[in-house]
Design a protein around this motif. Structure first.
Motif, mmCIF file in Angstrom:
data_model
loop_
_atom_site.group_PDB
_atom_site.id
_atom_site.type_symbol
_atom_site.label_atom_id
_atom_site.label_comp_id
_atom_site.label_asym_id
_atom_site.label_seq_id
_atom_site.Cartn_x
_atom_site.Cartn_y
_atom_site.Cartn_z
ATOM 1 N N HIS A 304 0.811 -1.225 0.000
ATOM 2 C CA HIS A 304 0.000 0.000 0.000
ATOM 3 C C HIS A 304 0.846 1.278 0.000
ATOM 4 C CE1 HIS A 304 -3.908 -1.959 0.398
ATOM 5 N NE2 HIS A 304 -3.342 -2.810 1.243
ATOM 6 N N GLY A 305 2.158 1.145 -0.118
ATOM 7 C CA GLY A 305 2.999 2.338 -0.239
ATOM 8 C C GLY A 305 3.886 2.656 0.934
ATOM 9 N N GLY A 306 3.839 1.837 1.986
ATOM 10 C CA GLY A 306 4.706 2.074 3.136
ATOM 11 C C GLY A 306 6.078 1.449 2.936
ATOM 12 N N HIS A 307 6.972 1.740 3.887
ATOM 13 C CA HIS A 307 8.330 1.194 3.841
ATOM 14 C C HIS A 307 8.761 0.842 5.258
ATOM 15 C CE1 HIS A 307 8.819 2.479 -0.336
ATOM 16 N NE2 HIS A 307 8.290 3.638 0.017
ATOM 17 N N ARG A 308 9.681 -0.068 5.337
ATOM 18 C CA ARG A 308 10.230 -0.431 6.639
ATOM 19 C C ARG A 308 11.742 -0.275 6.577
ATOM 20 N NH1 ARG A 308 8.977 -5.815 10.316
ATOM 21 N NH2 ARG A 308 10.166 -5.123 12.156
ATOM 22 N N LEU A 309 12.266 0.647 7.386
ATOM 23 C CA LEU A 309 13.705 0.871 7.422
ATOM 24 C C LEU A 309 14.374 -0.184 8.291
ATOM 25 C CD1 LEU A 309 13.848 4.764 7.798
ATOM 26 C CD2 LEU A 309 13.868 3.372 5.709
ATOM 27 N N ALA A 310 15.595 -0.502 7.969
ATOM 28 C CA ALA A 310 16.346 -1.516 8.713
ATOM 29 C C ALA A 310 16.408 -1.142 10.187
ATOM 30 C CB ALA A 310 17.759 -1.638 8.144
ATOM 31 N N GLY A 311 16.088 -2.097 11.043
ATOM 32 C CA GLY A 311 16.176 -1.898 12.480
ATOM 33 C C GLY A 311 14.917 -1.356 13.132
ATOM 34 N N ASP A 312 13.946 -0.916 12.354
ATOM 35 C CA ASP A 312 12.717 -0.362 12.928
ATOM 36 C C ASP A 312 11.746 -1.477 13.301
ATOM 37 O OD1 ASP A 312 13.565 2.219 12.674
ATOM 38 O OD2 ASP A 312 12.435 2.640 10.841
ATOM 39 N N ILE A 313 11.097 -1.313 14.444
ATOM 40 C CA ILE A 313 10.040 -2.245 14.820
ATOM 41 C C ILE A 313 8.809 -1.932 13.963
ATOM 42 C CG2 ILE A 313 10.921 -2.523 17.165
ATOM 43 C CD1 ILE A 313 8.713 -0.617 18.111
ATOM 44 N N PRO A 314 7.894 -2.895 13.810
ATOM 45 C CA PRO A 314 6.723 -2.666 12.948
ATOM 46 C C PRO A 314 5.919 -1.428 13.318
ATOM 47 C CG PRO A 314 6.909 -4.989 13.493
ATOM 48 C CD PRO A 314 7.941 -4.285 14.308
ATOM 49 N N GLU A 315 5.760 -1.161 14.621
ATOM 50 C CA GLU A 315 4.954 -0.017 15.051
ATOM 51 C C GLU A 315 5.526 1.303 14.546
ATOM 52 O OE1 GLU A 315 4.115 -3.318 17.930
ATOM 53 O OE2 GLU A 315 5.876 -2.492 16.947
ATOM 54 N N VAL A 316 6.851 1.424 14.516
ATOM 55 C CA VAL A 316 7.480 2.655 14.033
ATOM 56 C C VAL A 316 7.281 2.792 12.526
ATOM 57 C CG1 VAL A 316 9.700 3.812 13.672
ATOM 58 C CG2 VAL A 316 9.147 2.818 15.902
ATOM 59 N N SER A 317 7.444 1.699 11.792
ATOM 60 C CA SER A 317 7.243 1.734 10.342
ATOM 61 C C SER A 317 5.810 2.099 9.991
ATOM 62 C CB SER A 317 7.600 0.381 9.721
ATOM 63 O OG SER A 317 8.956 0.053 9.957
ATOM 64 N N VAL A 318 4.868 1.552 10.746
ATOM 65 C CA VAL A 318 3.454 1.857 10.493
ATOM 66 C C VAL A 318 3.173 3.316 10.831
ATOM 67 C CG1 VAL A 318 1.084 1.344 11.162
ATOM 68 C CG2 VAL A 318 2.718 -0.520 10.819
ATOM 69 N N ALA A 319 3.752 3.809 11.917
ATOM 70 C CA ALA A 319 3.562 5.217 12.290
ATOM 71 C C ALA A 319 4.131 6.138 11.214
ATOM 72 C CB ALA A 319 4.216 5.504 13.635
ATOM 73 N N ASP A 320 5.287 5.783 10.656
ATOM 74 C CA ASP A 320 5.859 6.570 9.559
ATOM 75 C C ASP A 320 4.884 6.643 8.387
ATOM 76 O OD1 ASP A 320 8.249 7.055 10.885
ATOM 77 O OD2 ASP A 320 9.301 5.368 9.948
ATOM 78 N N PHE A 321 4.302 5.502 8.048
ATOM 79 C CA PHE A 321 3.377 5.424 6.918
ATOM 80 C C PHE A 321 2.126 6.259 7.178
ATOM 81 C CE2 PHE A 321 0.273 2.509 4.508
ATOM 82 C CZ PHE A 321 0.420 3.232 3.327
ATOM 83 N N ILE A 322 1.545 6.098 8.354
ATOM 84 C CA ILE A 322 0.304 6.806 8.674
ATOM 85 C C ILE A 322 0.546 8.306 8.810
ATOM 86 C CG2 ILE A 322 -1.416 7.123 10.500
ATOM 87 C CD1 ILE A 322 -1.490 4.111 10.824
ATOM 88 N N ALA A 323 1.631 8.700 9.460
ATOM 89 C CA ALA A 323 1.909 10.126 9.629
ATOM 90 C C ALA A 323 2.110 10.822 8.294
ATOM 91 C CB ALA A 323 3.140 10.321 10.515
ATOM 92 N N GLY A 324 2.586 10.082 7.307
ATOM 93 C CA GLY A 324 2.820 10.669 6.000
ATOM 94 C C GLY A 324 1.585 10.746 5.128
ATOM 95 N N MET A 325 0.482 10.147 5.559
ATOM 96 C CA MET A 325 -0.734 10.140 4.749
ATOM 97 C C MET A 325 -1.394 11.508 4.716
ATOM 98 S SD MET A 325 -2.623 6.632 5.990
ATOM 99 C CE MET A 325 -1.873 5.012 5.787
ATOM 100 N N THR A 326 -2.071 11.801 3.625
ATOM 101 C CA THR A 326 -2.987 12.928 3.592
ATOM 102 C C THR A 326 -4.333 12.451 4.129
ATOM 103 O OG1 THR A 326 -3.760 12.406 1.363
ATOM 104 C CG2 THR A 326 -1.844 13.884 1.543
ATOM 105 N N ASP A 327 -5.211 13.397 4.437
ATOM 106 C CA ASP A 327 -6.539 13.021 4.926
ATOM 107 C C ASP A 327 -7.253 12.118 3.919
ATOM 108 O OD1 ASP A 327 -5.766 14.951 6.727
ATOM 109 O OD2 ASP A 327 -7.617 16.091 6.640
ATOM 110 N N ARG A 328 -7.256 12.527 2.667
ATOM 111 C CA ARG A 328 -8.021 11.792 1.672
ATOM 112 C C ARG A 328 -7.411 10.418 1.391
ATOM 113 N NH1 ARG A 328 -6.992 15.045 -4.051
ATOM 114 N NH2 ARG A 328 -4.757 14.661 -4.215
ATOM 115 N N PHE A 329 -6.078 10.303 1.467
ATOM 116 C CA PHE A 329 -5.447 8.996 1.274
ATOM 117 C C PHE A 329 -5.868 8.058 2.398
ATOM 118 C CE2 PHE A 329 -2.175 5.807 1.839
ATOM 119 C CZ PHE A 329 -1.865 5.418 0.545
ATOM 120 N N ALA A 330 -5.869 8.556 3.642
ATOM 121 C CA ALA A 330 -6.257 7.715 4.781
ATOM 122 C C ALA A 330 -7.705 7.268 4.652
ATOM 123 C CB ALA A 330 -6.054 8.487 6.088
ATOM 124 N N ILE A 331 -8.588 8.180 4.253
ATOM 125 C CA ILE A 331 -10.002 7.831 4.099
ATOM 126 C C ILE A 331 -10.187 6.801 2.993
ATOM 127 C CG2 ILE A 331 -12.258 8.729 3.402
ATOM 128 C CD1 ILE A 331 -11.442 11.381 4.787
#
Length: 346
Positions: A304-331
């Motif tokens: 769906h367009g997210g990424h996981r950087l080396a060494g990051d736990i899943p929660e951090v990678s997911v937070a990166d993805f969600i924080a980068g979303m626009t309102d309409r993309f999230a909806i």
């Protein structure tokens, strides 16, 4: 001819003794060859202006969720208003306008969709918490350019990290809470000056509040209109700072009192108003469910367009993805993942 050297000389000749000169920068995290036509702070400004995170601010909530009206502010227009206010003050005080602009343009790159409601959701879900100021720094350090980051100067990074005061005191604060440069401190005040004024303006446009409802003493101190309030606060910051011999940035006690009161009034009558709050509750639910889905299904993140950087736990990678979303993309993503699609016959 090396234009950068001429520009650095111009800074030496014209800027205040309290200004941060680009040739005195503490440098970048990764050393690189300086640009021959731009100072280091001009280069930083351009890197921020052209990055993907900056463009996405166009569709991130300021106060009103995914506004359809053409004149409501978004996170992008907020950023531009902060930049304009901060540059005006920096120019008047003979401080480094390029550094000021770079900090202002980058200060909200890590902001979540759905405004501070999104920030509160991630703060509850991410181990160690979540703050948009830290996320903005993470964006420019490691998330932009497919994990390479923008490699900004130390002064711009410091200003981005320390721009927010939340509901804390407008002036002062705990040790280390203020930016190391006066330019960064200007952005910190320009941020609150911008949002209290344009959020009130938008609330009136939406008929959420009426002009006569703002306490009379605040209006008498700051002004009756958006332009007059901006003018009052910007002039006050310039005059107070000049009276301090340019070695500090601040506001007069009367304006600090009125500005703080207006900010608190907006929290009660606008940000926590029923209609605004109900939308934020809905937005919060969207982000909470998306977060849980991707933590439970990390293999779906990159699809769906997210990424996981080396060494990051899943929660951090997911937070990166969600924080980068626009309102309409999230909806739209929520609809795609959680809502059934009408069956279409072949």
């Amino acid at each position: 001819m090396n234009i950068r050297i001429l520009l650095e000389k111009r800074e030496r000749d014209t800027l205040s003794a309290y200004a941060c000169r680009s040739e005195q920068s503490a440098g970048r995290r990764v050393e690189e060859e300086p640009c021959s036509v731009r100072t280091s702070f001009q280069h930083d400004r351009d890197r921020i202006l052209h990055c993907k995170s900056f463009r996405r601010l166009k569709y991130k909530t300021q106060v009103f969720l995914s506004p359809e009206g053409d004149h409501y502010r978004t996170r992008l227009t907020h950023t531009l208003e902060v930049s304009q206010i901060a540059r005006t003050v920096a120019r008047a005080l003979a401080l480094n306008e390029d550094l000021t602009e770079a900090i202002a343009l980058g200060h909200d790159l890590g902001h979540t969709p759905f405004g501070h409601a999104g920030e509160r959701v991630l703060d509850l879900l991410v181990p160690g918490g979540f703050r948009h100021v830290r996320q903005s720094l993470r964006v420019v350090d490691v998330l932009e350019k497919e994990g390479a980051g923008l490699n900004l100067t130390a002064e711009v990074r410091d200003g981005i990290l320390r721009h927010s005061k939340g509901r804390g005191p407008l002036l002062g604060g705990p040790a280390g809470s203020l930016a190391a440069t006066l330019e960064g401190q200007i952005v910190r005040l320009a941020d609150v000056i911008a949002y209290v004024n344009h959020d009130l303006d938008d609330a009136m446009r939406a008929a959420l509040v009426l002009p006569g409802e703002v306490p009379a003493w605040i209006v008498a101190t700051l002004g009756v209109s958006h332009s007059r309030r901006i003018n009052t606060m910007v002039r006050d910051m310039i005059q107070w700072s000049l009276a301090a011999d340019g070695s500090a940035v601040g506001l007069s006690p009367a304006v600090v009192e009125a500005l703080s009161a207006l900010r608190d009034w907006l929290f009660e009558h606008v940000y926590q108003a029923r209609t605004v709050h109900e939308d934020f509750v809905k937005g919060s639910r969207i982000l909470r469910e998306l977060f849980g889905y991707f933590v439970e299904n990390p293999d779906r993140l990159e699809i769906h367009g997210g990424h996981r950087l080396a060494g990051d736990i899943p929660e951090v990678s997911v937070a990166d993805f969600i924080a980068g979303m626009t309102d309409r993309f999230a909806i739209n993503l929520y609809h795609q993942i959680f809502l059934p699609r009408p069956w279409k016959a072949l």
